[in-house]
Scaffold this motif. Structure first.
Motif, PDB file in Angstrom:
ATOM      1  N   GLN A 339       6.359  39.442  46.008  1.00 57.08           N
ATOM      2  CA  GLN A 339       7.538  39.534  47.024  1.00 57.08           C
ATOM      3  C   GLN A 339       8.745  39.171  45.933  1.00 57.08           C
ATOM      4  O   GLN A 339       9.891  39.977  46.391  1.00 57.08           O
ATOM      5  CB  GLN A 339       7.456  38.566  47.908  1.00 57.08           C
ATOM      6  N   THR A 371       5.053  45.272  47.432  1.00 55.81           N
ATOM      7  CA  THR A 371       4.713  43.730  47.993  1.00 55.81           C
ATOM      8  C   THR A 371       4.001  43.857  49.181  1.00 55.81           C
ATOM      9  O   THR A 371       3.108  45.001  49.255  1.00 55.81           O
ATOM     10  CB  THR A 371       6.160  43.483  48.900  1.00 55.81           C
ATOM     11  N   GLU A 373       4.415  43.060  52.284  1.00 53.47           N
ATOM     12  CA  GLU A 373       4.966  43.099  53.450  1.00 53.47           C
ATOM     13  C   GLU A 373       5.126  41.345  54.071  1.00 53.47           C
ATOM     14  O   GLU A 373       4.855  41.051  55.166  1.00 53.47           O
ATOM     15  CB  GLU A 373       4.171  43.753  54.476  1.00 53.47           C
ATOM     16  N   LYS A 374       5.418  40.272  53.106  1.00 49.29           N
ATOM     17  CA  LYS A 374       5.559  39.037  53.510  1.00 49.29           C
ATOM     18  C   LYS A 374       3.983  38.436  53.728  1.00 49.29           C
ATOM     19  O   LYS A 374       4.104  37.247  54.443  1.00 49.29           O
ATOM     20  CB  LYS A 374       6.572  38.868  54.259  1.00 49.29           C
ATOM     21  N   GLY A 379       3.288  37.347  49.572  1.00 45.74           N
ATOM     22  CA  GLY A 379       4.480  37.430  50.762  1.00 45.74           C
ATOM     23  C   GLY A 379       4.957  36.060  51.017  1.00 45.74           C
ATOM     24  O   GLY A 379       6.300  36.210  51.184  1.00 45.74           O
ATOM     25  N   GLU A 380       4.535  34.963  50.755  1.00 48.75           N
ATOM     26  CA  GLU A 380       5.174  33.806  51.064  1.00 48.75           C
ATOM     27  C   GLU A 380       5.853  33.266  49.620  1.00 48.75           C
ATOM     28  O   GLU A 380       6.341  32.105  49.410  1.00 48.75           O
ATOM     29  CB  GLU A 380       3.997  32.736  51.438  1.00 48.75           C
ATOM     30  N   LYS A 381       5.886  34.082  48.658  1.00 43.78           N
ATOM     31  CA  LYS A 381       6.710  33.734  47.361  1.00 43.78           C
ATOM     32  C   LYS A 381       6.025  32.651  46.672  1.00 43.78           C
ATOM     33  O   LYS A 381       6.631  32.048  45.899  1.00 43.78           O
ATOM     34  CB  LYS A 381       8.188  33.435  47.486  1.00 43.78           C
TER      35      LYS A 381
END
Length: 397
Positions: A339, A371, A373-374, A379-381
């Motif tokens: 992300q 990515t 798509e979170k 996605g949560e970094k």
């Protein structure tokens, strides 16, 4: 003879090989070593890979018969044929050797393949095709290829006529027959004094139809000294693909490096080495090209020597292993999944650097970023991952 439908092979290895004798120090061509085995054994292994072939009769020179019984037993012990076999002595002429082989066949055999051991390149697929035609009801089937040269019939040094090339075929072995038909032809040849160069000729002279099937250009016979090059340099090159995957968590640790390129402002990664997730995936993929295991085996994270090790060193080490395994790397496709950070500003530099390290053209290296798509930990970094697909060419001797 029984009509059980068993197919056996008679493998002729009784010739003197006089045309090759001087070039190979007197060794008969059927006993020349190739890939760790004598030539005749390669044909035996091909027959063993053909389910319809139930057994083999080996025909050897009479003066080497007892020696070759031991040799065959030893070869079968080291690399088993998985089928019954018999060993017998050859005769003065090729047709005498074949007849001796026929007399060793079991009563359950109804069809036979006669093969010259000096043709070690015949494939199991071609053998199967011959057997299929025999079992469909044909009495004699021989493989043949197109004649590409113009053939002249001569008397002395003068051409008497030019043969019609479209009607000519170059005949190979194995030649397949109904055993009763071939046996009867040999009996007739003995009674009438025929002298032939192959079994198909004998069956033709006996008035039987001989059918043609597709031969193989590679099914050549080792006859003359120049033919030795075929077994001296017969490496096969086949494509291979390796796939790699790696993951690193974000956290206080090491500055981010991807593909050997520092990423300013990128999250730090927790890693034993320098944490280059892209080169780790790439190195794993390269190991996959030749069954070399994974980087965790070669560069364990429990090793003090690997502490803070540059992933460029890991990459170069696995490339050396690939070269030693006979692999040439021809293309690399890489994907970074994260992300953060944004990789578009760095992608071309990463691509150029990897191509340089690997000795490839830039066009042979592709770098992508995406990515999830979170979703998930990327996605949560919380981390970064990379996948790699590497294409190579592996040469087998």
């Amino acid at each position: 003879m029984s009509a059980s439908g068993e197919v056996w092979a008679v493998l002729l290895a009784a010739g003197s090989g006089t045309r090759l004798a001087q070039a190979v120090g007197g060794v008969k061509k059927q006993f020349l070593e190739w890939k760790g085995f004598p030539l005749f054994w390669h044909s035996a292994l091909t027959f063993s890979k053909t389910p319809a072939v139930k057994g083999i009769v080996f025909v050897f020179p009479p003066d080497q018969l007892e020696e070759m019984r031991s040799v065959v037993a030893g070869l079968d012990g080291a690399d088993s044929l998985g089928m019954p076999f018999r060993v017998t002595a050859g005769g003065r002429r090729r047709q005498d050797s074949v007849f001796n082989g026929l007399n060793e066949l079991p009563t359950g055999c109804t069809h036979v393949l006669v093969h010259d051991s000096a043709r070690p390149f015949a494939s199991a697929a071609m053998v199967t095709g011959i057997i299929d035609m025999l079992q469909s009801g044909m009495e004699a089937v021989i493989p043949a290829v197109e004649v590409t040269d113009t053939i002249k019939e001569v008397e002395g040094s003068v051409v008497s006529r030019t043969l019609v090339r479209s009607r000519l075929k170059a005949v190979q072995t194995p030649q397949g027959f109904s055993l009763p038909v071939l046996y009867a032809a040999h009996r007739q040849a003995e009674q009438e004094g025929w002298d032939v160069t192959d079994d198909a000729s004998m069956v033709e002279m006996a008035g039987r139809d001989v059918h043609i099937c597709a031969g193989e250009e590679g099914n050549v016979k080792i006859t003359n000294p120049e033919d030795l090059k075929r077994i001296e340099n017969t490496g096969r090159t086949i494509p291979c693909v390796g796939w790699g995957y790696d993951v690193h968590r974000y956290g206080e640790g090491r500055p981010m490096v991807l593909g050997g390129v520092p990423i300013p402002g990128g999250p730090q990664v927790i890693a034993h080495s320098d944490g280059d997730v892209l080169l780790h995936a790439l190195s794993d993929a390269i190991l996959g090209l030749f069954g070399g295991g994974d980087i965790g085996h070669h560069f364990p994270d429990t090793s003090a020597a690997c502490e803070n090790m540059s992933s460029g060193i890991i990459l170069k080490e696995v490339m050396i292993k690939a070269e030693e395994a006979g692999v040439e790397i021809v293309h690399v496709d890489l994907t970074v999944i994260a992300q953060i950070p944004k990789l578009s500003p760095h992608r071309e530099l990463i691509r150029k650097n990897i191509a340089s390290v690997m000795g490839l053209e830039k066009e042979q290296v592709n770098v992508k970023a995406t990515t999830e798509e979170k979703l998930g930990f990327t996605g949560e970094k919380k981390g970064i991952k990379a996948v790699a697909a590497v294409t190579g060419l592996k040469t087998f001797s």
